[in-house]
Design a protein around this motif. Structure first.
Motif, short mmCIF file in Angstrom:
data_model
loop_
_atom_site.label_atom_id
_atom_site.label_comp_id
_atom_site.label_asym_id
_atom_site.label_seq_id
_atom_site.Cartn_x
_atom_site.Cartn_y
_atom_site.Cartn_z
N THR A 121 0.85 -1.19 0.00
CA THR A 121 0.00 0.00 0.00
C THR A 121 0.88 1.24 0.00
O THR A 121 1.76 1.38 0.86
N THR A 123 0.86 5.45 -0.06
CA THR A 123 0.08 6.67 0.16
C THR A 123 0.90 7.85 -0.34
O THR A 123 2.06 8.01 0.03
N LYS A 124 0.26 8.68 -1.18
CA LYS A 124 0.96 9.81 -1.76
C LYS A 124 0.14 11.08 -1.63
O LYS A 124 -1.10 11.04 -1.62
N LYS A 125 0.84 12.19 -1.59
CA LYS A 125 0.19 13.50 -1.63
C LYS A 125 0.30 14.00 -3.07
O LYS A 125 1.40 14.08 -3.62
N GLN A 165 -4.66 13.36 -0.54
CA GLN A 165 -3.86 12.20 -0.14
C GLN A 165 -4.52 10.98 -0.76
O GLN A 165 -5.68 10.68 -0.48
N VAL A 167 -4.50 6.87 -1.82
CA VAL A 167 -4.01 5.55 -1.40
C VAL A 167 -4.11 4.58 -2.57
O VAL A 167 -5.16 4.45 -3.19
N LYS A 169 -3.32 0.50 -3.67
CA LYS A 169 -2.98 -0.85 -3.22
C LYS A 169 -2.57 -1.66 -4.43
O LYS A 169 -3.33 -1.82 -5.38
N LYS A 173 -5.68 2.57 -7.40
CA LYS A 173 -6.21 3.58 -6.49
C LYS A 173 -7.41 3.03 -5.73
O LYS A 173 -8.37 2.54 -6.33
N GLN A 176 -9.16 8.21 -1.55
CA GLN A 176 -8.61 9.56 -1.65
C GLN A 176 -9.24 10.45 -0.60
O GLN A 176 -10.44 10.38 -0.34
#
Length: 327
Positions: A121, A123-125, A165, A167, A169, A173, A176
């Motif tokens: 997983t 997680t990005k901004k 942000q 997410v 997996k 996607k 969000q």
């Protein structure tokens, strides 16, 4: 099996890098939900695979993934039929496709669902721009007739910047959360002026429109032994017939020598008749505006050629339409 711990660590890092590089944005965190243990054991040298092969095995769940290269005319439906597999399974095997209906020539698609051996997983901004739709404002204008409207100011979309942000997996996607929104450009409201000026018809006003454009082939008044109760305006078959003034349709149908006839009540005792139409576009009870198309020119009823027979009646009595029409 890989040859040593350093190779195993490199494989795990390669898997993380693979998923991080799949999506845009600034990395917030990365998690491997499975429990990973490195175990040393003696194995046959033939069982040892390269770091790249190990990475692909973990990412795809198999060392050899069955694929298909898209050719001209292919669709997911035709491919599923050709490969003898359910269409739903083919769609699930290709979550990377942006559209299920459009395939690019030469594109490689999977014939089997990818089932990674590890769940990663990420997680990005991310920051992106979205349009802000403009609104339409209607303003009343008593200098314009109520059937008229005019765009006084064109609308224009604005722009906003969204920070979110996201997410992913295994590269897909799954969620969000919007962190903030900033308006970069305000939308411009579209302003439409709509007329409110009503019109009252009375003798000699010249405020009735011509029902059609053409030459008068028969005027109002006595015609031989008969009295012609209106005027005939010649026009090609199918030419629009328009309401001479706003009002309510009180008759729309076939009526004797008139053929297809529309009668409009304008109030104040005034009615207008439109005869010989090839088609009628309104129904009894319809509210029509001045200039609105209500029928098309034809030759129904008693007529010698395509034209519209037009009458103006006041309290049921035929009037000379030329006394009321715009010059």
């Amino acid at each position: 099996m890989v040859k040593d711990k350093a190779t195993a660590d490199a494989v795990l890092q390669g898997i993380k890098d693979y998923y991080v590089n799949m999506s845009p944005g600034e990395l917030v965190k990365i998690e491997v939900s499975n429990s990973v243990k490195l175990v040393e054991k003696f194995v046959n040298p033939d069982e040892i695979i390269t770091a790249e092969a190990a990475k692909n095995l973990i990412l795809k769940g198999t060392l050899e993934l069955a694929t298909y290269k898209v050719k001209q005319g292919d669709t997911l439906w035709t491919i599923a039929k050709e490969q003898n597999m359910p269409l739903d399974d083919l769609i699930k095997a290709n979550p990377q496709l942006k559209s299920e209906n459009k395939l690019a020539l030469g594109e490689v698609i999977n014939l089997k669902s990818i089932k990674p051996l590890l769940d990663v997983t990420v997680t990005k901004k991310v920051t992106y721009q979205e349009p802000l739709a403009f609104e339409t404002q209607v303003v009343k204008d008593d200098t314009m007739w109520k059937w008229d409207q005019k765009v006084k100011q064109p609308g224009e979309n604005g722009t906003k910047e969204v920070a979110a942000q996201v997410v992913y997996k295994n590269g897909i996607k799954v969620g969000q959360e919007v962190l903030s929104e900033k308006v970069l450009k305000e939308p411009v409201t579209r302003i439409v002026a709509r007329g409110t000026r009503a019109e009252v018809a009375f003798r000699g006003s010249g405020r009735f429109l011509w029902p059609s454009v053409g030459k008068i082939t028969s005027p109002f008044g006595r015609r031989g032994r008969e009295f012609h109760t209106g005027i005939d305006v010649a026009a090609d078959r199918g030419t629009p017939i328009r309401a001479s003034n706003s009002g309510t349709v009180t008759f729309a149908g076939r009526k004797g020598s008139y053929g297809n006839l529309v009668i409009i009540n304008h109030g104040g005792g005034f009615e207008t008749y439109y005869a010989h139409a090839s088609s009628i576009l309104v129904s009894v009870g319809d509210k029509v505006e001045k200039g609105q198309q209500i029928a098309t020119v034809g030759t129904t009823g008693r007529t010698t050629g395509p034209h519209v027979h037009f009458e103006v009646r006041l309290n049921g009595n035929p009037q000379n339409p030329l006394s009321y029409l715009n010059k």
